[in-house]
Design an enzyme around this catalytic site. Structure first.
Site, PDB file in Angstrom:
ATOM      1  N   CYS A  72       0.840  -1.219   0.000  1.00  0.00           N
ATOM      2  CA  CYS A  72       0.000   0.000   0.000  1.00  0.00           C
ATOM      3  C   CYS A  72       0.866   1.257   0.000  1.00  0.00           C
ATOM      4  O   CYS A  72       0.535   2.244  -0.661  1.00  0.00           O
ATOM      5  CB  CYS A  72      -0.915   0.012   1.218  1.00  0.00           C
ATOM      6  SG  CYS A  72      -2.087  -1.343   1.242  1.00  0.00           S
TER       7      CYS A  72
HETATM    8  C1  BEZ Z   1       0.566  -4.667   1.932  1.00  0.00           C
HETATM    9  O1  BEZ Z   1       0.203  -3.554   1.563  1.00  0.00           O
HETATM   10  O2  BEZ Z   1       1.704  -5.061   1.689  1.00  0.00           O
HETATM   11  C2  BEZ Z   1      -0.390  -5.592   2.632  1.00  0.00           C
HETATM   12  C3  BEZ Z   1      -1.440  -5.087   3.362  1.00  0.00           C
HETATM   13  C4  BEZ Z   1      -2.304  -5.951   4.044  1.00  0.00           C
HETATM   14  C5  BEZ Z   1      -2.102  -7.312   3.961  1.00  0.00           C
HETATM   15  C6  BEZ Z   1      -1.050  -7.797   3.205  1.00  0.00           C
HETATM   16  C7  BEZ Z   1      -0.201  -6.931   2.535  1.00  0.00           C
END
Ligand code: BEZ
Length: 238
Positions: A72
């Site tokens: 994210c």
């Molecule tokens: C991420 O943005 O890397 C992520 C967010 C929530 C769960 C798994 C990955």
């Protein structure tokens, strides 16, 4: 998961305004061509009513799992870095995630430090997951806890023009998002379809019925009927 749409409520427990056809159905999953529902939300830029904010412009509305997570972080940074390119294409960005406003603001500060970009678009705090459930952003087989990466392109008339879904661990391409928005705009403005891997300025596709005079007027050049089912305008101008 079945979504009850007789009386859907937003994060502040207010009734959401929906078109009549939605009210008649027991559940709704957004589809291309649907009018995107009105909703009121708290964002990092204050309280907003979606239709008031979005009408008349193109909108890229997308969910992502959470603040302070790695993929994210890269997605928000990439979009922030290309924000002016989206604006140049009359397109606004709005994020939806489960993190609070305070968490997101702190996280945006870190993104600014790390990537030297400002996050200048509204980010919704859907902490109870009300919007995520309404808009089909919860996929329990992928995660019980987090929204997937769901994207909507909403046109100026509030119609859903494109939907795509990515799992948690795969970041989206900001370049690709902008590319398809430009393709959708080309379609709206000229009636042309865009071929595989199309980019701005590339050849476009027309149906057989479009008069050649229209083609010359709109694209500044003629078309080539390669096959009865394949008519191309090379290097369109204008
Ligand atoms: C991420 O943005 O890397 C992520 C967010 C929530 C769960 C798994 C990955």
């Amino acid at each position: 998961m079945s979504i009850q749409f007789f009386a859907p409520r937003g994060p502040d427990n207010e009734l959401m305004k929906l078109p009549k056809t939605y009210r008649r159905s027991v559940s709704w999953l957004p589809q291309i061509g649907d009018i995107f529902p009105e909703f009121s939300v708290e964002t990092t830029q204050g309280k907003m009513n979606f239709w008031d904010w979005a009408e008349g412009k193109w909108t890229y509305l997308f969910s992502h799992p959470a603040a302070f997570t790695p993929v994210c972080t890269t997605e928000i940074a990439a979009l922030a870095g290309m924000h002016s390119d989206f604006e140049a294409s009359n397109t606004q960005l709005m994020a939806i995630t489960g993190s609070t406003i305070d968490e997101q603001k702190r996280w945006h500060g870190e993104i600014e430090d790390l990537f030297n970009v400002k996050v200048n678009f509204p980010c919704v705090a859907d902490t109870q997951g009300a919007l995520a459930r309404c808009f089909g952003m919860m996929h329990p087989k992928e995660s019980d806890d987090f929204m997937i990466r769901k994207s909507f392109v909403v046109g100026p008339e509030m119609k859903i023009r494109m939907i795509f879904e990515y799992p948690l661990f795969i970041g989206r391409s900001s370049e690709e998002i902008l590319r398809v928005i430009k393709a959708l705009q080309m379609r709206s403005e000229t009636g042309a379809a865009t071929p595989a891997d199309w980019a701005s300025g590339d050849s476009v596709i027309l149906d057989e019925e479009t008069p050649e005079s229209y083609v010359r007027q709109v694209f500044g050049t003629g078309s080539d009927h390669i096959r009865p089912y394949l008519r191309v305008v090379y290097e369109p101008r204008g």
